[in-house]
Design an enzyme around this catalytic site. Sequence first.
Site, PDB file in Angstrom:
ATOM      1  N   LYS A  54       0.846  -1.483  -0.346  1.00 49.03           N
ATOM      2  CA  LYS A  54       0.123  -0.164   0.091  1.00 49.03           C
ATOM      3  C   LYS A  54       0.871   1.564   0.080  1.00 49.03           C
ATOM      4  CE  LYS A  54       0.856   1.487   4.495  1.00 49.03           C
ATOM      5  NZ  LYS A  54       1.460   2.804   4.914  1.00 49.03           N
ATOM      6  N   GLY A  60      11.045  -1.905   5.547  1.00 52.58           N
ATOM      7  CA  GLY A  60      11.569  -0.359   6.235  1.00 52.58           C
ATOM      8  C   GLY A  60      11.314   0.453   4.892  1.00 52.58           C
ATOM      9  N   GLY A 116       8.096   1.817   4.368  1.00 56.50           N
ATOM     10  CA  GLY A 116       6.275   2.480   4.554  1.00 56.50           C
ATOM     11  C   GLY A 116       5.156   1.460   3.806  1.00 56.50           C
ATOM     12  N   LEU A 117       5.550   0.838   2.910  1.00 56.76           N
ATOM     13  CA  LEU A 117       4.864  -0.312   2.090  1.00 56.76           C
ATOM     14  C   LEU A 117       3.641  -1.294   2.525  1.00 56.76           C
ATOM     15  CD1 LEU A 117       6.722  -0.331  -0.709  1.00 56.76           C
ATOM     16  CD2 LEU A 117       5.246   1.605  -0.220  1.00 56.76           C
ATOM     17  N   GLY A 118       3.896  -1.625   4.619  1.00 54.03           N
ATOM     18  CA  GLY A 118       3.069  -2.457   4.657  1.00 54.03           C
ATOM     19  C   GLY A 118       3.283  -4.417   4.547  1.00 54.03           C
ATOM     20  N   GLY A 134       4.562  -6.048   5.349  1.00 54.08           N
ATOM     21  CA  GLY A 134       4.720  -7.503   6.388  1.00 54.08           C
ATOM     22  C   GLY A 134       3.165  -7.377   6.850  1.00 54.08           C
ATOM     23  N   ASP A 138      -1.830  -1.953  10.844  1.00 54.06           N
ATOM     24  CA  ASP A 138      -1.564  -2.489   9.035  1.00 54.06           C
ATOM     25  C   ASP A 138      -2.347  -3.332   8.768  1.00 54.06           C
ATOM     26  OD1 ASP A 138      -1.123   0.824   9.187  1.00 54.06           O
ATOM     27  OD2 ASP A 138       0.737  -0.144   8.075  1.00 54.06           O
TER      28      ASP A 138
END
Length: 289
Positions: A23, A109, A111-113, A115, A149
């Site tokens: 995301k 690391g 900021g794309l979600g 995990g 998230d």
Amino acid sequence: MQVTNVCDKMAKFVGMIVFPNAKINLGLAITGRRPDGYHDIETVMYPVGWSDILEIVPSKSGVTELFTSGRSVECPPESNLVMKAYRALDAITPLPPVSIYLHKVIPDGAGLGGGSADAAFTLKALNAMMALGLDDDRLEEIAATIGADCRFFIRNRPVTATGTGTTFSPADITLAGYSIVIVKPAGSVSTREAYAGVKSYTSPGRVAETIVRPLPLWDGCLINDFEASVATQLPEITAIKQRLTDIGAAYTSMSGSGSAVYGLFEGDILSDNISELFPEADTYIGRLD
């Protein structure tokens, strides 16, 4: 009896492969600090096509195990959000043992979600494979116990997130027809460090007011409050944004607390050598739905 029924259903399946996607954040306003030490934010979360590969099959060893490939995964398997998702669902509805294969493509690391997406897709895949019959509301409740998230990826459609980032409302926005380039530089800054660098807060409503405008009017108005402080530690973020603008991006921003940067393009991307423009970074090119 429930365990037996689930095992019987599981025996009918060879396995399932799903593709947990990333995301991006469209704007990210930090609107204040709460008495409990957490921060209130406002952001729009939007799904993009950069995806991992997740396969779940019945276990031959009689033990639930996670096997990873692709990008390096730093945490031990039992600490991975995928295993936490399995354990969370197993605590509600006892599950048979499975083997889970996770091929990491989305960088950490960033900021794309990535995990969080892996965990949510694990819940959805197990629910479908074993015909558990859990609806999206219930899956969201379970996902919310795993990570902030995670529940976004259950429905996997644009939302405005407020509060500590866990209060969702539908976002009436579509970027269908736009292209996107995501660039993840080598360096990263932890979420804790990103918050520590924020020295002032933004009035609530800025993201909601801006997101309804035409995309060419977002520049300078739809801002990620983490970006300025993170860019002082990772100056390549500013350089990446400028390079994306130079090749035609209508809007650029850092996603989440970084360090991935994305550019949105009207129509097709004119440059065909994106990886060459960012030789020391991971890149993704795609179309948005």
